[in-house]
Design an enzyme around this catalytic site. Structure first.
Site, short mmCIF file in Angstrom:
data_model
loop_
_atom_site.label_atom_id
_atom_site.label_comp_id
_atom_site.label_asym_id
_atom_site.label_seq_id
_atom_site.Cartn_x
_atom_site.Cartn_y
_atom_site.Cartn_z
N GLY A 151 0.82 -1.19 0.00
CA GLY A 151 0.00 0.00 0.00
C GLY A 151 0.86 1.25 0.00
N CYS A 152 0.24 2.39 -0.29
CA CYS A 152 0.99 3.63 -0.41
C CYS A 152 1.49 4.14 0.94
CB CYS A 152 0.16 4.69 -1.11
SG CYS A 152 -1.51 4.91 -0.43
N TYR A 153 0.60 4.18 1.93
CA TYR A 153 1.05 4.60 3.27
C TYR A 153 2.13 3.66 3.82
CZ TYR A 153 -2.75 8.04 4.08
OH TYR A 153 -3.60 9.14 4.04
N THR A 155 4.33 1.89 2.24
CA THR A 155 5.59 2.09 1.54
C THR A 155 6.41 3.18 2.21
OG1 THR A 155 4.74 1.31 -0.59
CG2 THR A 155 6.63 2.81 -0.64
#
Length: 356
Positions: A151-153, A155
């Site tokens: 996921g982006c968060y 990462t």
């Protein structure tokens, strides 16, 4: 060299569109199929005019077995809980698969069911799925047929904390992560909180202590501790407090993490630790004189990290910036696929950020 045939499922969302953009420009990829349930029958360029002249394909309905038969490798950018069966179908054809949903990220199926409110129906594939953060799992990704892209968060959060956890330096239950994301992180489906008058000139926290990315962060930080042989290997020892915020910008994440160390360290020593840990990482940039800022990584696959100390209060503060749609989604997925296919992992990903 024959080009590698690529199919993208869920290509009409924001992450899917980034996959189309990056794949179309990749020197070794040939994009042969894109799917979208909402846009089936529409040319890609009518949904994304920015891709006019670059992609001549038409969106088709998702038929996993059919697209897998056409392609050498498949990206799936479907919503969470919707990738379970399509991933399995693609795997049965023996193709390389990178899944951008959360469906194969968590190794514990009970945790998946708890956080995503649905049973995991393909648990036999979890042992084969590699968490797709190349900076931590490069060798495993290179041998994998199935990669679960982070996921982006997570990462941003994992990269900004990894050197400290990898050396067992953190009091693990002191980690507090305060992160801000642009509105594209919520996806393309319209909803009231993302309507312009609601989000503009606004800053709002959401899902405090309940965000679905929490178990990813804890899983990976716990894994780093386990590698050290630390006695604090109970997953509960890496419990983090995570608060995301929605900010009125199109894309980008700024994540600020606070933690206490087991023993005091001078700032130059902490920064030297980070430099050594990320010495050979193409897409991690350490900032000292300039604060990480989403504007400096927009459209790129970089993660910018800054490390600071609050000597008076006794806290380490790390700041990370990523583009939630590139290093936080599509770019990182391409980076993993490059590794899986034996290509240099930076292939197709070296363009700098756009500015301003």
């Amino acid at each position: 060299m024959r080009k590698i045939r690529i199919a993208i499922a869920g290509a009409s969302g924001y992450a899917g569109a980034e996959l189309v953009r990056l794949t179309a420009a990749h020197p070794h990829f040939e994009l042969i199929a894109v799917t979208s349930e909402k846009s089936a029958g529409s040319p890609v360029a009518t949904i994304f005019p920015s891709l006019a002249g670059l992609v001549s394909l038409t969106f088709q309905a998702l038929a996993p077995e059919a697209i897998a038969q056409q392609a050498d490798a498949v990206f799936l950018a479907l919503p969470h809980t919707k990738s379970l069966a399509p991933v399995s179908a693609c795997m049965e054809t023996g193709k390389f698969v990178v899944d951008l949903s959360a469906d194969y990220r968590l190794k514990d199926p009970a945790a998946y069911e708890r956080w995503y409110q649905t049973p995991h129906t393909y648990t036999h594939l979890l042992k084969d799925a590699v968490y797709g953060l190349p900076e931590l799992h490069r060798a495993a990704i290179a041998k994998a047929k199935l990669v679960a892209s982070p996921g982006c968060y997570p990462t941003a959060a994992i990269l900004q904390l990894a050197p400290l956890f990898a050396h067992d330096l953190v009091q693990p239950q002191t980690v507090v992560i305060d992160a801000k994301s642009g509105i594209s992180g919520a996806g393309r489906s319209p909803a009231l909180p993302y309507h312009f008058p609601e989000a503009h000139e606004s800053l709002e926290p959401y899902k405090i202590g309940q965000h679905r990315h929490i178990p990813e962060i804890e899983q990976e930080l716990s894994g780093l501790l386990q590698r050290t042989g630390s006695p604090s290997t109970d997953p509960a020892s890496s419990t983090v407090t995570f608060t995301p915020h929605l900010v009125p910008m199109n894309r980008g994440i700024l994540s600020t993490a606070y933690c206490r160390l087991k023993q005091p360290m001078a700032l130059p020593d902490v920064r030297a630790l980070y430099k050594a840990f990320y010495k050979n990482e193409r897409f991690v940039r350490l900032s000292e004189d300039v604060m990480p800022n989403p504007r400096y990584i927009k459209g790129s696959n970089y993660c910018d990290i800054g490390v600071y100390t609050d000597q008076r209060a006794g806290w380490i503060v790390t700041v990370a910036a990523v583009d939630n749609l590139v290093k936080g989604a599509a770019g990182q997925a391409v980076q993993a696929m490059n590794l899986m296919l034996g290509l240099p992992e930076e292939t197709g990903l070296t363009a700098p950020a756009s500015y301003p």
